[in-house]
Scaffold this motif. Structure first.
Motif, PDB file in Angstrom:
ATOM      1  N   LYS A   1       0.836  -1.206   0.000  1.00 41.65           N
ATOM      2  CA  LYS A   1       0.000   0.000   0.000  1.00 41.65           C
ATOM      3  C   LYS A   1       0.869   1.254   0.000  1.00 41.65           C
ATOM      4  CE  LYS A   1      -3.449   2.575   2.626  1.00 41.65           C
ATOM      5  NZ  LYS A   1      -2.792   3.839   2.357  1.00 41.65           N
ATOM      6  N   GLN A   2       1.891   1.289   0.864  1.00 40.63           N
ATOM      7  CA  GLN A   2       2.772   2.454   0.926  1.00 40.63           C
ATOM      8  C   GLN A   2       3.474   2.667  -0.414  1.00 40.63           C
ATOM      9  OE1 GLN A   2       3.240   4.608   3.609  1.00 40.63           O
ATOM     10  NE2 GLN A   2       1.455   3.556   4.423  1.00 40.63           N
TER      11      GLN A   2
ATOM     12  N   ASP B   1       4.731   5.817  -4.630  1.00 40.20           N
ATOM     13  CA  ASP B   1       5.517   5.574  -5.849  1.00 40.20           C
ATOM     14  C   ASP B   1       4.594   4.926  -6.873  1.00 40.20           C
ATOM     15  OD1 ASP B   1       7.707   5.289  -7.586  1.00 40.20           O
ATOM     16  OD2 ASP B   1       8.218   3.321  -6.765  1.00 40.20           O
ATOM     17  N   CYS B   2       3.481   5.589  -7.167  1.00 34.00           N
ATOM     18  CA  CYS B   2       2.413   4.982  -7.964  1.00 34.00           C
ATOM     19  C   CYS B   2       2.878   4.515  -9.344  1.00 34.00           C
ATOM     20  CB  CYS B   2       1.206   5.902  -8.068  1.00 34.00           C
ATOM     21  SG  CYS B   2       1.557   7.529  -8.715  1.00 34.00           S
ATOM     22  N   ASP B   3       3.877   5.159  -9.930  1.00 36.65           N
ATOM     23  CA  ASP B   3       4.365   4.724 -11.235  1.00 36.65           C
ATOM     24  C   ASP B   3       5.510   3.714 -11.140  1.00 36.65           C
ATOM     25  OD1 ASP B   3       2.556   6.355 -12.636  1.00 36.65           O
ATOM     26  OD2 ASP B   3       3.886   8.079 -12.411  1.00 36.65           O
ATOM     27  N   GLY B   4       6.016   3.491  -9.920  1.00 34.20           N
ATOM     28  CA  GLY B   4       7.068   2.491  -9.721  1.00 34.20           C
ATOM     29  C   GLY B   4       8.468   2.959 -10.067  1.00 34.20           C
ATOM     30  N   ASP B   5       8.675   4.259 -10.245  1.00 31.79           N
ATOM     31  CA  ASP B   5       9.998   4.770 -10.621  1.00 31.79           C
ATOM     32  C   ASP B   5      11.052   4.472  -9.549  1.00 31.79           C
ATOM     33  OD1 ASP B   5       8.884   5.777 -12.953  1.00 31.79           O
ATOM     34  OD2 ASP B   5       8.517   7.758 -12.068  1.00 31.79           O
ATOM     35  N   TYR B   6      10.713   4.696  -8.300  1.00 30.07           N
ATOM     36  CA  TYR B   6      11.650   4.455  -7.196  1.00 30.07           C
ATOM     37  C   TYR B   6      11.983   2.963  -7.106  1.00 30.07           C
ATOM     38  CZ  TYR B   6      13.610   4.631  -2.467  1.00 30.07           C
ATOM     39  OH  TYR B   6      14.434   4.520  -1.378  1.00 30.07           O
ATOM     40  N   VAL B   7      10.939   2.140  -7.175  1.00 23.18           N
ATOM     41  CA  VAL B   7      11.145   0.687  -7.110  1.00 23.18           C
ATOM     42  C   VAL B   7      12.052   0.223  -8.245  1.00 23.18           C
ATOM     43  CG1 VAL B   7       9.982  -1.549  -7.344  1.00 23.18           C
ATOM     44  CG2 VAL B   7       8.992   0.210  -5.885  1.00 23.18           C
TER      45      VAL B   7
ATOM     46  N   PRO C   1       5.731  -4.163 -15.910  1.00 28.82           N
ATOM     47  CA  PRO C   1       4.750  -3.090 -16.049  1.00 28.82           C
ATOM     48  C   PRO C   1       4.279  -2.565 -14.686  1.00 28.82           C
ATOM     49  CG  PRO C   1       3.934  -5.133 -17.044  1.00 28.82           C
ATOM     50  CD  PRO C   1       5.260  -5.425 -16.458  1.00 28.82           C
ATOM     51  N   THR C   2       3.839  -1.339 -14.685  1.00 31.62           N
ATOM     52  CA  THR C   2       3.431  -0.661 -13.456  1.00 31.62           C
ATOM     53  C   THR C   2       2.400  -1.455 -12.665  1.00 31.62           C
ATOM     54  OG1 THR C   2       3.937   1.476 -14.453  1.00 31.62           O
ATOM     55  CG2 THR C   2       2.463   1.496 -12.554  1.00 31.62           C
ATOM     56  N   GLN C   3       1.469  -2.104 -13.335  1.00 29.02           N
ATOM     57  CA  GLN C   3       0.429  -2.843 -12.611  1.00 29.02           C
ATOM     58  C   GLN C   3       0.998  -3.977 -11.762  1.00 29.02           C
ATOM     59  OE1 GLN C   3      -1.435  -4.316 -16.369  1.00 29.02           O
ATOM     60  NE2 GLN C   3      -1.816  -6.136 -15.160  1.00 29.02           N
TER      61      GLN C   3
END
Length: 137
Positions: free
Chosen positions: A32-33, A38-44, A55-57
């Motif tokens: 959830k955090q 990081d909704c687009d996953g750039d940091y991850v 993919p982001t999903q």
């Protein structure tokens, strides 16, 4: 040393995470955090290169990819990226607005009742911490 170390944030969070602040116990939901901040996953993707082509999903929950998707995106669980050690935490669904009714003017908070999310030993440990009688064995 932590990469994102900040005295004011980290000291309090480490104490809370260790259960030393009393009160209710919070469960940190990493998925959830991650999705919230990081909704687009750039940091991850920056810090976990194994997920760079996912993919982001799926970037926050790669274990949800099918075997075919794992091969397609070059991230095979158990090979390129580890399998989850435990089942990922899924919060219990609540009716209505998602709030428990706690807080000012709400339903009784349930304090003093047995918390089914904790084992009997954990509940006893929390009671002894509040009394200040906890002893390390």
């Amino acid at each position: 040393e932590l990469l994102d170390y900040d005295t004011y944030s980290n000291w309090g969070n480490w104490c809370a995470g260790a259960g030393m602040t009393g009160g209710r116990l919070n469960r940190f939901n990493i998925v959830k955090q991650s999705k919230d901040y990081d909704c687009d996953g750039d940091y991850v993707r920056h810090w976990i290169p194994e997920l760079k082509d996912v993919p982001t999903q799926f970037v926050h929950e790669p274990w949800k990819m099918s075997k075919e998707q794992q091969v397609e995106f070059g991230c095979r669980l158990g090979v390129d990226y580890p399998n989850p050690i435990i089942e990922p935490f899924v919060p219990k669904q609540r009716g209505g607005s998602g709030r428990s009714g706690g807080g000012r003017g709400g339903k009784k908070s349930g304090r003093g009742r047995n918390n089914s999310n904790l084992s009997k030993g954990q509940r006893q440990d929390m009671k002894s911490l509040k009394r200040g009688s906890y002893s390390f064995k």
